[in-house]
Design a protein around this motif. Structure first.
Motif, PDB file in Angstrom:
ATOM      1  N   ALA A  28     -14.315  45.963 -20.492  1.00 62.69           N
ATOM      2  CA  ALA A  28     -13.695  44.942 -21.355  1.00 62.69           C
ATOM      3  C   ALA A  28     -13.042  45.583 -22.575  1.00 62.69           C
ATOM      4  O   ALA A  28     -11.946  45.174 -22.995  1.00 62.69           O
ATOM      5  N   MET A  48     -25.389  47.034 -24.394  1.00 62.39           N
ATOM      6  CA  MET A  48     -25.213  46.120 -23.259  1.00 62.39           C
ATOM      7  C   MET A  48     -26.157  44.940 -23.438  1.00 62.39           C
ATOM      8  O   MET A  48     -27.330  45.111 -23.746  1.00 62.39           O
ATOM      9  N   GLY A  71     -19.071  40.804 -20.180  1.00 61.61           N
ATOM     10  CA  GLY A  71     -19.031  41.143 -18.758  1.00 61.61           C
ATOM     11  C   GLY A  71     -20.146  40.400 -18.043  1.00 61.61           C
ATOM     12  O   GLY A  71     -21.126  39.985 -18.673  1.00 61.61           O
ATOM     13  N   ASP A  72     -20.001  40.239 -16.733  1.00 62.15           N
ATOM     14  CA  ASP A  72     -21.021  39.486 -15.999  1.00 62.15           C
ATOM     15  C   ASP A  72     -22.373  40.200 -16.017  1.00 62.15           C
ATOM     16  O   ASP A  72     -23.415  39.561 -16.166  1.00 62.15           O
ATOM     17  N   ASN A 100     -16.318  40.237 -12.709  1.00 65.03           N
ATOM     18  CA  ASN A 100     -15.688  41.046 -11.662  1.00 65.03           C
ATOM     19  C   ASN A 100     -16.657  41.310 -10.511  1.00 65.03           C
ATOM     20  O   ASN A 100     -16.346  42.070  -9.593  1.00 65.03           O
ATOM     21  N   ILE A 102     -19.211  43.080 -10.387  1.00 65.18           N
ATOM     22  CA  ILE A 102     -19.800  44.433 -10.339  1.00 65.18           C
ATOM     23  C   ILE A 102     -20.164  44.920 -11.749  1.00 65.18           C
ATOM     24  O   ILE A 102     -19.700  44.383 -12.747  1.00 65.18           O
ATOM     25  N   TYR A 103     -21.010  45.931 -11.771  1.00 61.93           N
ATOM     26  CA  TYR A 103     -21.180  46.736 -12.970  1.00 61.93           C
ATOM     27  C   TYR A 103     -20.030  47.747 -12.935  1.00 61.93           C
ATOM     28  O   TYR A 103     -20.181  48.879 -12.456  1.00 61.93           O
ATOM     29  N   THR A 106     -20.125  51.372 -14.645  1.00 60.50           N
ATOM     30  CA  THR A 106     -21.039  52.399 -14.121  1.00 60.50           C
ATOM     31  C   THR A 106     -20.754  52.717 -12.656  1.00 60.50           C
ATOM     32  O   THR A 106     -21.597  53.283 -11.971  1.00 60.50           O
TER      33      THR A 106
ATOM     34  N   ASN B  78     -32.887  48.903 -28.452  1.00 65.38           N
ATOM     35  CA  ASN B  78     -31.580  49.378 -27.986  1.00 65.38           C
ATOM     36  C   ASN B  78     -30.421  48.850 -28.828  1.00 65.38           C
ATOM     37  O   ASN B  78     -29.423  49.546 -29.005  1.00 65.38           O
TER      38      ASN B  78
HETATM   39  C1  LIG Z   1     -29.155  48.690 -21.817  1.00 55.12           C
HETATM   40  C2  LIG Z   1     -28.200  49.371 -20.941  1.00 55.12           C
HETATM   41  N1  LIG Z   1     -28.378  49.359 -19.603  1.00 55.12           N
HETATM   42  C3  LIG Z   1     -27.474  49.971 -18.798  1.00 55.12           C
HETATM   43  C4  LIG Z   1     -26.389  50.608 -19.312  1.00 55.12           C
HETATM   44  C5  LIG Z   1     -25.361  51.284 -18.407  1.00 55.12           C
HETATM   45  N2  LIG Z   1     -24.163  50.438 -18.327  1.00 55.12           N
HETATM   46  C6  LIG Z   1     -23.112  50.588 -19.157  1.00 55.12           C
HETATM   47  S1  LIG Z   1     -21.863  49.528 -18.844  1.00 55.12           S
HETATM   48  C7  LIG Z   1     -22.740  48.842 -17.578  1.00 55.12           C
HETATM   49  C8  LIG Z   1     -22.110  47.755 -16.739  1.00 55.12           C
HETATM   50  C9  LIG Z   1     -21.817  46.512 -17.484  1.00 55.12           C
HETATM   51  O1  LIG Z   1     -21.463  45.546 -16.531  1.00 55.12           O
HETATM   52  P1  LIG Z   1     -20.601  44.302 -16.908  1.00 55.12           P
HETATM   53  O2  LIG Z   1     -21.146  43.673 -18.108  1.00 55.12           O
HETATM   54  O3  LIG Z   1     -20.457  43.470 -15.683  1.00 55.12           O
HETATM   55  O4  LIG Z   1     -19.204  44.922 -17.348  1.00 55.12           O
HETATM   56  P2  LIG Z   1     -18.105  45.688 -16.445  1.00 55.12           P
HETATM   57  O5  LIG Z   1     -18.452  47.134 -16.533  1.00 55.12           O
HETATM   58  O6  LIG Z   1     -18.167  45.171 -15.051  1.00 55.12           O
HETATM   59  O7  LIG Z   1     -16.844  45.360 -17.138  1.00 55.12           O
HETATM   60  C10 LIG Z   1     -23.981  49.435 -17.416  1.00 55.12           C
HETATM   61  C11 LIG Z   1     -24.954  49.048 -16.371  1.00 55.12           C
HETATM   62  C12 LIG Z   1     -26.254  50.621 -20.716  1.00 55.12           C
HETATM   63  N3  LIG Z   1     -25.220  51.221 -21.337  1.00 55.12           N
HETATM   64  N4  LIG Z   1     -27.167  50.000 -21.493  1.00 55.12           N
END
Ligand SMILES: Cc1ncc(C[n+]2csc(CCOP(=O)(O)OP(=O)(O)O)c2C)c(N)n1
Ligand SMILES: [Mg+2]
Lengths: 182, 169
Positions: A28, A48, A71-72, A100, A102-103, A106, B78
């Motif tokens: 985003a 996050m 993000g989702d 979207n 998905i994550y 990552t 966090n």
């Molecule tokens: C607390 C925490 N857990 C996991 C992560 C790793 N991480 C960073 S971005 C992300 C995905 C976020 O997914 P989403 O909100 O759907 O956004 P998108 O990437 O799809 O735009 C993850 C799992 C993190 N940075 N912090």
């Protein structure tokens, strides 16, 4: 059907050019940076699950429009935050959830499938679901105009932007603050 | 003056605009005192959101404080570590610290007792208040330092100040 995250992010800036836009870590924020860097882009590099609550804090202290680009995956991490948005009841706050599926940041692992609009409504936060650029633009204009917060769940195609916000994280909120207070 | 009134006065002295919080029994009178003042309060669903909202408020020129129990600060590690500290978003936190003197509930011990050390590891300044007498000044000075240095500051309130449950006696 799925909307285009770039087109929808651009529509946010076009509809509300003075808004503070708080963007979720990762995709985003990268899309927002690619659409165009601005003083009031509050890109997050971490936390996050805390994007929406950050927007609630911003909306408390300003009368300007505040738009959260969540993000989702992140919204799933703190889905109960919709109750906080409803409790705070700020008329200048709009939450967009780019779903979207998905994550994306990552590597594209699937996210749980959630009806975010229903989850928001169940917590007292009015919501709408859209899946095209035109529907998004119309829903966003309605959300900004309404006298209370709301959530837009926007189904988007996954994307992998090139742009990055500045890595100088403290500079990002400093610039937003200067723009709002000077 | 009660310790609760000292905290409310300290928050007023510090010109706090917003208190984000998740209720804690020990802080009931503090919350009531704040709600009777001009300071806004926001109840959140999870303490991580209290930290994020207080951090976000800084970009508007506001000064925000977080109120929660030590278990709540543990819930918010966090947000402090990946938002407030690295983005230099200051807030004052008032945290009732469980897990030390008088604690009957072992579920409060590892986080509550350990949090000052965890804050040290993360480079987050804090003080543990054990006597109520200087609370008003402590709250004021902690807030002033947080906002002038643009870094978070945590004030822990021990059970010697807030009282403690004697369920196990
Ligand atoms: C607390 C925490 N857990 C996991 C992560 C790793 N991480 C960073 S971005 C992300 C995905 C976020 O997914 P989403 O909100 O759907 O956004 P998108 O990437 O799809 O735009 C993850 C799992 C993190 N940075 N912090
Ligand atoms: Mg996603």
């Amino acid at each position: 059907m799925a909307a285009d995250q770039f087109a929808c992010t651009a529509a946010v800036i076009e509809e509300t050019p003075d808004a503070v836009v708080v963007s979720n870590l990762g995709v985003a924020s990268y899309v927002l940076a690619e659409v165009g860097d601005r003083e009031r882009n509050f890109y997050l590099w971490g936390s996050m699950g805390s994007t929406t609550a950050t927007g609630v804090g911003v909306a408390h202290g300003t009368d300007e429009q505040v738009t959260v680009l969540a993000g989702d995956g992140s919204l799933t991490m703190s889905l109960g935050v919709c109750s906080t948005v409803a409790t705070a009841d700020q008329s200048n706050l709009t939450v967009v959830c780019f779903d979207n599926g998905i994550y994306g940041t990552t590597g594209g692992q699937p996210t749980p499938s959630i009806d975010f609009a229903a989850a928001a409504e169940a917590q007292g936060l009015p919501a709408e679901r859209v899946d095209s650029d035109d529907e998004f633009a119309a829903a966003y204009a309605d959300a900004v105009a309404r006298d209370g917060p709301s959530l837009i769940e926007c189904t988007v195609e996954p994307t992998d932007p090139e742009a990055r916000p500045t890595f100088d994280f403290p500079h990002i909120p400093r610039r937003v603050r200067d723009s709002l207070t000077e | 003056m009660s310790w609760e009134a000292e905290i409310v006065d300290g928050l007023l002295d510090a010109e706090i605009d917003l208190v984000t919080q998740l209720p804690d029994g020990a802080m009931g009178a503090v919350l009531e005192g704040i709600q009777e003042s001009d300071v806004d309060t926001l109840r959140v669903e999870r303490e991580e959101s209290a930290i994020a909202a207080a951090s976000g408020a800084w970009v508007t020129g506001e000064r925000a404080a977080v109120m929660c129990q030590s278990s709540g600060l543990a819930n918010a590690i966090n947000a402090i570590g990946s938002l407030s500290a690295p983005a230099r978003l200051p807030f004052l936190a008032l945290v009732t610290r469980r897990g030390d003197l008088g604690e009957f509930n072992v579920a409060q011990v590892p986080a509550g007792y350990g949090l000052p050390g965890m804050m040290d590891e993360m480079g987050i300044r804090h003080t543990v208040v054990e006597e109520p007498g200087t609370l008003r000044k402590t709250v004021r000075m902690a807030a002033d330092s947080a906002f002038s240095t643009r870094t978070p500051y945590v004030v822990f309130l021990d059970a010697t100040v807030t009282g403690y449950g004697q369920e196990a006696q």
